[in-house]
Design an enzyme around this catalytic site. Structure first.
Site, PDB file in Angstrom:
ATOM      1  CG  ASP A   1      -2.102  -0.952   1.056  1.00 41.50           C
ATOM      2  OD1 ASP A   1      -2.948  -0.691   0.176  1.00 41.50           O
ATOM      3  OD2 ASP A   1      -2.156  -1.968   1.779  1.00 41.50           O
TER       4      ASP A   1
ATOM      5  CG  HIS B   1      -8.120   6.980   6.031  1.00 40.43           C
ATOM      6  ND1 HIS B   1      -7.437   6.451   4.962  1.00 40.43           N
ATOM      7  CD2 HIS B   1      -7.496   6.512   7.135  1.00 40.43           C
ATOM      8  CE1 HIS B   1      -6.436   5.707   5.397  1.00 40.43           C
ATOM      9  NE2 HIS B   1      -6.441   5.718   6.715  1.00 40.43           N
TER      10      HIS B   1
ATOM     11  CB  CYS C   1      -4.356   8.075  -0.542  1.00 35.63           C
ATOM     12  SG  CYS C   1      -6.105   8.073  -0.456  1.00 35.63           S
TER      13      CYS C   1
END
Ligand code: CIR
Length: 277
Positions: free
Chosen positions: A70, A171, A258
């Site tokens: 990730d 999130h 992100c």
């Protein structure tokens, strides 16, 4: 303490990104909708980086980390403020080591780098506005992590407010984004909690919840492609928009915020450049 530019949450001189690893097919996801196609993901990532550069910013592109599937989602590893950077402590066990990989790069750019050493907290749960830092408690971010961060940034003059990430949402910023110092793009389900009282809230169109994770980066708003009603609302509010393909990152619950750390270090550390891994 020197005065802070009120536009600091969206005016940036720098960004850090990391190339996607081939191991990304083992990346975390809430629901399995298939693996990302690496060639498409790389093409989207390249467009994203080019768009950040279009605003005049310097983009530091780090190399892929195969041990961390990730790791393209660099935002979760740190919080970058004008006064210094804070290395996070991700709540996902497979992502914990990513933060340590980011630390030397921040130390090369910032005179002051602090580290969360208690609790858990991921950058995706942190929204910096013109007046405060909102941190959403989530499956990844706990009360101890938030309290630690609050302590670490207090003497830089930042006030933290603990809020809640909606249940089932990865999130806090999966559901909201900053458009300017006082304006937040939000899903109705998050705004309904009242956490944005006192801000101007622009709602994401119903059924387009995945459009909530955008970024304001200098003069541009980068948003995922495929959400025309939300795009038109943002355009009508006077922002300049760039739509970027996000189909592959979306399979791993990732979006615009992100993919980068965005910052303007007030005091550069002037250290030699570290290898880009
Ligand atoms: C994860 O579950 O950690 C990744 N697959 C996605 C992380 C997205 N990061 C973010 O929203 N800041």
């Amino acid at each position: 303490m020197p005065a802070r530019d009120p536009a600091f949450p969206y005016r940036f001189t720098h960004a850090i990104t990391r190339a996607p690893a081939t191991s990304i097919i083992r990346g975390l996801r809430a629901v399995d909708t298939g693996n990302p196609d690496l060639a498409t993901l790389r093409a989207h990532h390249a467009t994203y980086i080019a768009t950040l550069r279009e605003t005049g910013a310097t983009v530091i592109e780090l190399g892929a980390l195969e041990d961390f599937p990730d790791s393209v989602f660099v935002e979760d590893t740190a919080l970058c403020l004008p006064e210094g950077a804070v290395v996070m402590r991700p709540g996902a066990p497979s992502r914990l080591g990513e933060a340590a990989e980011m630390a030397p790069h921040l130390k090369a750019l910032y005179a002051e780098v602090r580290t969360v050493d208690e609790g858990h907290i991921e950058g995706g749960d942190i929204l910096v506005t013109g007046r405060e830092i909102l941190v959403g408690r989530s499956a990844r971010t706990d009360a101890a992590g938030i309290a630690t961060l609050a302590r670490l940034v207090a003497d830089w003059g930042h006030h933290l407010r603990e809020v809640h990430t909606p249940p089932g949402v990865l999130h806090f910023k999966t559901d909201c984004s900053l458009l300017d110092a006082e304006t937040i793009l939000s899903t109705d389900r998050l705004a309904a909690s009242g956490c944005f009282a006192g801000y101007r809230v622009i709602p994401v169109a119903g059924g387009e919840e995945a459009a909530a994770n955008t970024i304001r980066f200098n003069d541009l708003v980068l948003m995922p492609e495929g959400f025309p009603r939300t795009r038109d609302t943002i355009l009508a509010a006077g922002y300049e928009v760039r739509e970027i393909g996000n189909s592959e990152c979306a399979k791993l619950d990732g979006g615009m915020s992100c993919l980068s750390l965005r910052f303007s270090p007030r005091q550069a550390a002037h250290k030699s450049v570290v290898p880009n891994t």
